[in-house]
Design an enzyme around this catalytic site. Structure first.
Site, PDB file in Angstrom:
ATOM      1  CD  GLU A  44      -2.459   1.278   2.772  1.00  0.00           C
ATOM      2  OE1 GLU A  44      -3.493   1.949   2.853  1.00  0.00           O
ATOM      3  OE2 GLU A  44      -1.988   0.629   3.737  1.00  0.00           O
ATOM      4  CE  LYS A 110      -7.300   1.635   3.459  1.00  0.00           C
ATOM      5  NZ  LYS A 110      -6.174   2.205   4.240  1.00  0.00           N
ATOM      6  CB  CYS A 144      -4.347  -1.375   4.520  1.00  0.00           C
ATOM      7  SG  CYS A 144      -3.433  -1.347   6.098  1.00  0.00           S
TER       8      CYS A 144
END
Length: 261
Positions: A44, A110, A144
């Site tokens: 990431e 994300k 994540c």
């Protein structure tokens, strides 16, 4: 269509907010990959570390880092994925690129921005999950904090591989280990988690623990969890399908649709 998927993932100590240095770092590591691989996975925000300094660090979508990924994808004849800080229409995104060997690409923003670090105050959350069809494999790449939200990752479309790229801190790494294993088991899918190492500019320490889990939650990697490394592993679709067909857990899954808030 390929029965096997050879992946390489690079666990590295990122240079804080220094895109040029990180591109150089990963160029060196990618160059070292001697065998033919199908997919290279990067962490990431691999050019900067997990920074909220988006105004100073953000690139346009078709900026220098995407061009760099396209160059290496063509050179290695492999897909490359990882997330980068991107600006678009006055908004900032933690955006994952999945770049194919021919240089074409797909995007995923994300979905779950990390409120504890005030990521939600800097970055605009994405809405749609990305499913990539590549060499006969259906791949779901996530980022994540998405790992903590199993409904969003639920395997309703029979994907073969779930990927999480991350900057997941050492203090909560037990959750990282447990949740990666859980996502593999509940979705009956290979699950790859790629984390970083080192310390970032905000003082957070990262100790890696990157791993690959199979359909039953077995860890397929035997790695020094806290060191920098490039690992390669071959995933086999037939062995996964054999377990799915024998146990048939996915056919008993709940049916639902995700609605926007």
């Amino acid at each position: 269509m390929s029965e096997k998927l050879n992946i390489a993932f690079i666990q590295a100590n990122l240079n804080w907010e220094d895109a040029e240095a990180n591109r150089k770092l990963f160029s060196t590591e990618i160059e070292k990959i001697s065998k033919e691989v199908d997919l290279i996975i990067l962490p990431e925000m691999f050019t900067t570390g997990f920074s909220m300094n988006a105004k100073e660090l953000a690139e346009e979508t078709e900026g220098e880092t995407l061009a760099w990924m396209q160059k290496w994808a063509r050179r290695k004849s492999a897909a490359i994925t990882g997330s980068v800080i991107i600006t678009e229409s006055s908004n900032f995104y933690n955006r994952l690129f999945f770049v194919f060997p021919d240089g074409s690409y797909k995007l995923y923003d994300k979905r779950h921005t990390f409120t504890l670090a005030k990521e939600d105050e800097t970055y605009t959350a994405g809405k749609d999950r990305l499913l990539v069809n590549y060499k006969g494999w259906k791949i779901c790449p996530l980022i994540c904090y998405d790992l903590r939200f199993p409904v969003f990752a639920r395997n309703t479309e029979d994907y073969d591989l779930l990927i999480y790229v991350a900057n997941w801190p050492e203090k909560r790494v037990n959750a990282w280990d447990a949740l990666l294993k859980a996502r593999a088991i509940e979705n009956m899918s290979y699950c790859v988690g790629l984390n970083r190492t080192g310390k970032d500019g905000d003082g957070y320490v990262y100790n890696g623990h990157s791993a690959v889990y199979d359909t039953l939650g077995n860890n397929l990697t035997d790695l020094d969890r806290e060191e920098e490394f490039t690992a390669e592993i071959i995933l086999e679709k037939s062995s996964q399908n054999e377990i799915r067909n024998k146990l048939k857990f996915l056919q008993d899954r709940d049916r639902f649709n995700l609605l926007d808030e």
